[in-house]
Design a protein around this motif. Structure first.
Motif, PDB file in Angstrom:
ATOM      1  N   CYS A 188      61.938  50.106 -59.274  1.00  0.00           N
ATOM      2  CA  CYS A 188      63.071  51.004 -59.490  1.00  0.00           C
ATOM      3  C   CYS A 188      64.227  50.253 -60.135  1.00  0.00           C
ATOM      4  O   CYS A 188      65.056  49.674 -59.441  1.00  0.00           O
ATOM      5  N   PRO A 189      64.288  50.240 -61.487  1.00  0.00           N
ATOM      6  CA  PRO A 189      65.375  49.493 -62.132  1.00  0.00           C
ATOM      7  C   PRO A 189      66.769  50.040 -61.821  1.00  0.00           C
ATOM      8  O   PRO A 189      67.741  49.297 -61.852  1.00  0.00           O
ATOM      9  N   GLY A 206      77.807  51.104 -47.917  1.00  0.00           N
ATOM     10  CA  GLY A 206      78.087  50.617 -46.566  1.00  0.00           C
ATOM     11  C   GLY A 206      77.308  49.383 -46.171  1.00  0.00           C
ATOM     12  O   GLY A 206      77.494  48.870 -45.061  1.00  0.00           O
ATOM     13  N   PHE A 207      76.434  48.887 -47.064  1.00  0.00           N
ATOM     14  CA  PHE A 207      75.657  47.675 -46.749  1.00  0.00           C
ATOM     15  C   PHE A 207      75.879  46.658 -47.871  1.00  0.00           C
ATOM     16  O   PHE A 207      75.005  46.460 -48.732  1.00  0.00           O
ATOM     17  N   PRO A 208      77.044  45.996 -47.891  1.00  0.00           N
ATOM     18  CA  PRO A 208      77.348  45.093 -49.016  1.00  0.00           C
ATOM     19  C   PRO A 208      76.348  43.952 -49.171  1.00  0.00           C
ATOM     20  O   PRO A 208      76.164  43.447 -50.273  1.00  0.00           O
ATOM     21  N   ASP A 209      75.686  43.539 -48.086  1.00  0.00           N
ATOM     22  CA  ASP A 209      74.670  42.482 -48.198  1.00  0.00           C
ATOM     23  C   ASP A 209      73.266  43.053 -48.288  1.00  0.00           C
ATOM     24  O   ASP A 209      72.275  42.333 -48.187  1.00  0.00           O
ATOM     25  N   GLY A 210      73.170  44.356 -48.438  1.00  0.00           N
ATOM     26  CA  GLY A 210      71.863  45.008 -48.516  1.00  0.00           C
ATOM     27  C   GLY A 210      71.255  45.209 -47.138  1.00  0.00           C
ATOM     28  O   GLY A 210      71.783  44.728 -46.123  1.00  0.00           O
ATOM     29  N   ARG A 232      64.507  44.834 -49.872  1.00  0.00           N
ATOM     30  CA  ARG A 232      65.933  44.897 -49.497  1.00  0.00           C
ATOM     31  C   ARG A 232      66.642  45.783 -50.509  1.00  0.00           C
ATOM     32  O   ARG A 232      66.586  45.516 -51.709  1.00  0.00           O
ATOM     33  N   THR A 233      67.265  46.835 -50.035  1.00  0.00           N
ATOM     34  CA  THR A 233      68.035  47.685 -50.951  1.00  0.00           C
ATOM     35  C   THR A 233      69.480  47.215 -50.964  1.00  0.00           C
ATOM     36  O   THR A 233      70.041  46.868 -49.921  1.00  0.00           O
ATOM     37  N   VAL A 235      62.603  70.426 -35.618  1.00  0.00           N
ATOM     38  CA  VAL A 235      61.635  69.360 -35.366  1.00  0.00           C
ATOM     39  C   VAL A 235      61.287  68.713 -36.709  1.00  0.00           C
ATOM     40  O   VAL A 235      61.284  69.388 -37.740  1.00  0.00           O
ATOM     41  N   VAL A 236      61.067  67.404 -36.662  1.00  0.00           N
ATOM     42  CA  VAL A 236      60.626  66.685 -37.863  1.00  0.00           C
ATOM     43  C   VAL A 236      59.121  66.469 -37.752  1.00  0.00           C
ATOM     44  O   VAL A 236      58.650  65.937 -36.739  1.00  0.00           O
ATOM     45  N   LEU A 237      58.385  66.879 -38.767  1.00  0.00           N
ATOM     46  CA  LEU A 237      56.936  66.647 -38.824  1.00  0.00           C
ATOM     47  C   LEU A 237      56.701  65.609 -39.906  1.00  0.00           C
ATOM     48  O   LEU A 237      57.007  65.841 -41.083  1.00  0.00           O
ATOM     49  N   ASP A 238      56.187  64.451 -39.518  1.00  0.00           N
ATOM     50  CA  ASP A 238      56.119  63.341 -40.486  1.00  0.00           C
ATOM     51  C   ASP A 238      54.848  62.529 -40.308  1.00  0.00           C
ATOM     52  O   ASP A 238      54.452  62.246 -39.178  1.00  0.00           O
ATOM     53  N   ASP A 239      54.245  62.131 -41.429  1.00  0.00           N
ATOM     54  CA  ASP A 239      53.021  61.328 -41.301  1.00  0.00           C
ATOM     55  C   ASP A 239      53.259  59.841 -41.576  1.00  0.00           C
ATOM     56  O   ASP A 239      52.307  59.075 -41.744  1.00  0.00           O
ATOM     57  N   GLY A 240      54.524  59.437 -41.610  1.00  0.00           N
ATOM     58  CA  GLY A 240      54.820  57.998 -41.571  1.00  0.00           C
ATOM     59  C   GLY A 240      54.646  57.232 -42.865  1.00  0.00           C
ATOM     60  O   GLY A 240      54.458  56.018 -42.838  1.00  0.00           O
ATOM     61  N   GLY A 241      54.767  57.896 -44.024  1.00  0.00           N
ATOM     62  CA  GLY A 241      54.542  57.173 -45.291  1.00  0.00           C
ATOM     63  C   GLY A 241      55.794  57.029 -46.145  1.00  0.00           C
ATOM     64  O   GLY A 241      55.699  56.995 -47.376  1.00  0.00           O
ATOM     65  N   SER A 242      56.965  56.894 -45.529  1.00  0.00           N
ATOM     66  CA  SER A 242      58.203  56.858 -46.328  1.00  0.00           C
ATOM     67  C   SER A 242      58.217  55.707 -47.324  1.00  0.00           C
ATOM     68  O   SER A 242      57.817  54.572 -47.004  1.00  0.00           O
ATOM     69  N   ARG A 243      58.731  55.979 -48.513  1.00  0.00           N
ATOM     70  CA  ARG A 243      58.891  54.915 -49.524  1.00  0.00           C
ATOM     71  C   ARG A 243      59.877  53.852 -49.057  1.00  0.00           C
ATOM     72  O   ARG A 243      59.868  52.734 -49.580  1.00  0.00           O
ATOM     73  N   LEU A 244      60.702  54.178 -48.087  1.00  0.00           N
ATOM     74  CA  LEU A 244      61.654  53.174 -47.575  1.00  0.00           C
ATOM     75  C   LEU A 244      60.913  51.934 -47.074  1.00  0.00           C
ATOM     76  O   LEU A 244      61.421  50.822 -47.157  1.00  0.00           O
ATOM     77  N   GLN A 245      59.691  52.142 -46.566  1.00  0.00           N
ATOM     78  CA  GLN A 245      58.932  51.014 -46.000  1.00  0.00           C
ATOM     79  C   GLN A 245      58.549  49.996 -47.058  1.00  0.00           C
ATOM     80  O   GLN A 245      58.181  48.877 -46.739  1.00  0.00           O
ATOM     81  N   ARG A 246      58.620  50.385 -48.323  1.00  0.00           N
ATOM     82  CA  ARG A 246      58.184  49.483 -49.398  1.00  0.00           C
ATOM     83  C   ARG A 246      59.350  48.682 -49.992  1.00  0.00           C
ATOM     84  O   ARG A 246      59.154  47.901 -50.900  1.00  0.00           O
ATOM     85  N   ILE A 247      60.556  48.922 -49.479  1.00  0.00           N
ATOM     86  CA  ILE A 247      61.725  48.278 -50.096  1.00  0.00           C
ATOM     87  C   ILE A 247      62.010  46.943 -49.408  1.00  0.00           C
ATOM     88  O   ILE A 247      62.374  46.917 -48.231  1.00  0.00           O
TER      89      ILE A 247
END
Ligand SMILES: Cc1cc2nc3c(=O)[nH]c(=O)nc-3n(C[C@H](O)[C@H](O)[C@H](O)COP(=O)(O)OP(=O)(O)OC[C@H]3O[C@@H](n4cnc5c(N)ncnc54)[C@H](O)[C@@H]3O)c2cc1C
Length: 299
Positions: A135-136, A52-56, A46-47, A32-44
């Motif tokens: 993140c340089p 696999g994502f040549p256009d980001g 466009r990566t 089971v995944v226990l998560d409080d929903g604060g991933s840093r991914l939400q702040r990006i």
């Protein structure tokens, strides 16, 4: 407590935790995944360096895709913040939160880190517009030909200024210190790399006002303008659940691991930004693959 003894508790549902969920699900393990929903991914915004994502891809979209991927293999995610992790005498673990208690043979901690943020007016919009970046390694490429400021004390701020100066840009270090406080050898390294040092520490930073990306007022009254600002104030690694159990961590909070991502606590594995390594999405996914497979092999 829920009587079911799970194979693995995954604490944290960001890049590392959700990748671990995919692996555990495909190994047909009860997790089971226990998560409080604060991933840093939400702040990006466009990566552009995820394979696999040549256009980001936008961070929130990547997070949604990772969640859908984990759900496909029926590993449930519970929205909760784990407050306490215990290791029982038989070596199994119990996690507790206001929403419940979970019992498992192994734990994969993927709780990530938080950026230490400066006070900046217009911060959210500035991040979306690429005027404030964190993140340089991730997006230094995008600063070519720009006027770039790095905000941070000696140590981190100095290293990041030298790192950012690699992309044919014009870099200024907002040193948060006076010149006299910086080591002369470091001053020489910065000069060699073409990095300017602001004449006094910053007093006020505002973004997106009158069409100016970043405007910095120094304590001596001078005003500087930039296209991009990198705050380099460090990260707070979310290591407490592990260190409370005695896991070894570096002074900055990154947890030490063996070749299979196991901490110094038997049965407690870690992946992603909370573990010693480069703080990157592909690294988090790699850690998760190694840790999940090691756990699977021990079950
Ligand atoms: C602005 C910005 C831009 C970035 N750009 C890039 C990029 O272009 N490329 C790249 O590779 N990387 C980038 N990164 C870094 C990347 O986001 C991280 O390396 C990655 O998200 C790490 O994954 P993780 O799973 O370790 O942590 P996260 O994705 O942050 O997930 C950790 C999760 O654990 C949860 N959690 C923490 N404590 C608890 C608890 N006690 N109980 C329950 N849940 C808990 C958090 O809320 C969060 O949901 C960027 C970061 C930022 C901030």
């Amino acid at each position: 407590m829920d009587d079911e003894l799970l194979d693995c508790l995954i604490i944290g549902g960001g890049a590392a935790g959700l990748t671990a969920a995919v692996y555990m699900g495909r190994y047909k393990r009860r997790a089971v995944v226990l998560d409080d929903g604060g991933s840093r991914l939400q702040r990006i915004p466009r990566t552009r360096n995820v394979p696999g994502f040549p256009d980001g891809i936008e961070g929130p979209e990547l997070l949604e895709r990772l969640r859908a991927h984990a759900a496909k293999y029926e590993v449930p995610t519970v929205r909760t913040r784990v407050r306490r992790l215990q290791r029982l005498e038989d070596g199994s673990f119990v996690a507790e939160s206001p929403e419940g208690r979970w019992h498992a043979r192994f734990v994969l901690l993927a709780t990530g880190a938080c950026d230490v943020e400066p006070e900046i007016e217009g911060m959210h919009a500035a991040m979306q517009a690429g005027h404030v970046r964190y993140c340089p390694i991730c997006d230094g490429y995008e600063t070519q030909g720009q006027r770039v400021a790095v905000l941070g004390r000696a140590g981190h701020g100095l290293r990041e200024s030298l790192f950012v100066a690699n992309w044919g840009n014009e870099v200024t270090w907002l040193a948060m210190a006076t010149h006299e406080e910086v080591d002369p050898a470091d001053l020489a390294r910065l000069r060699d790399a073409g990095v300017r040092i602001a004449e006094s520490p910053p007093h006020r930073i505002e973004c997106g006002v009158d069409g100016v990306g970043v405007r910095v007022e120094l304590q001596n009254g001078q005003v500087l303008e930039f296209d991009t600002l990198y705050p380099a104030l460090g990260l707070k690694h979310a290591c407490e659940l592990a260190t409370t159990l005695g896991a070894r961590a570096r002074p900055d909070g990154q947890l030490e691991v063996d070749a299979h991502q196991q901490t110094s606590v038997e049965g407690l594995y870690v992946a992603g930004d909370v573990a010693v390594d480069l703080n990157q999405i592909s690294v988090a996914a790699g850690h998760a693959a190694i840790a999940s497979t090691a756990i699977h092999n021990r079950l």
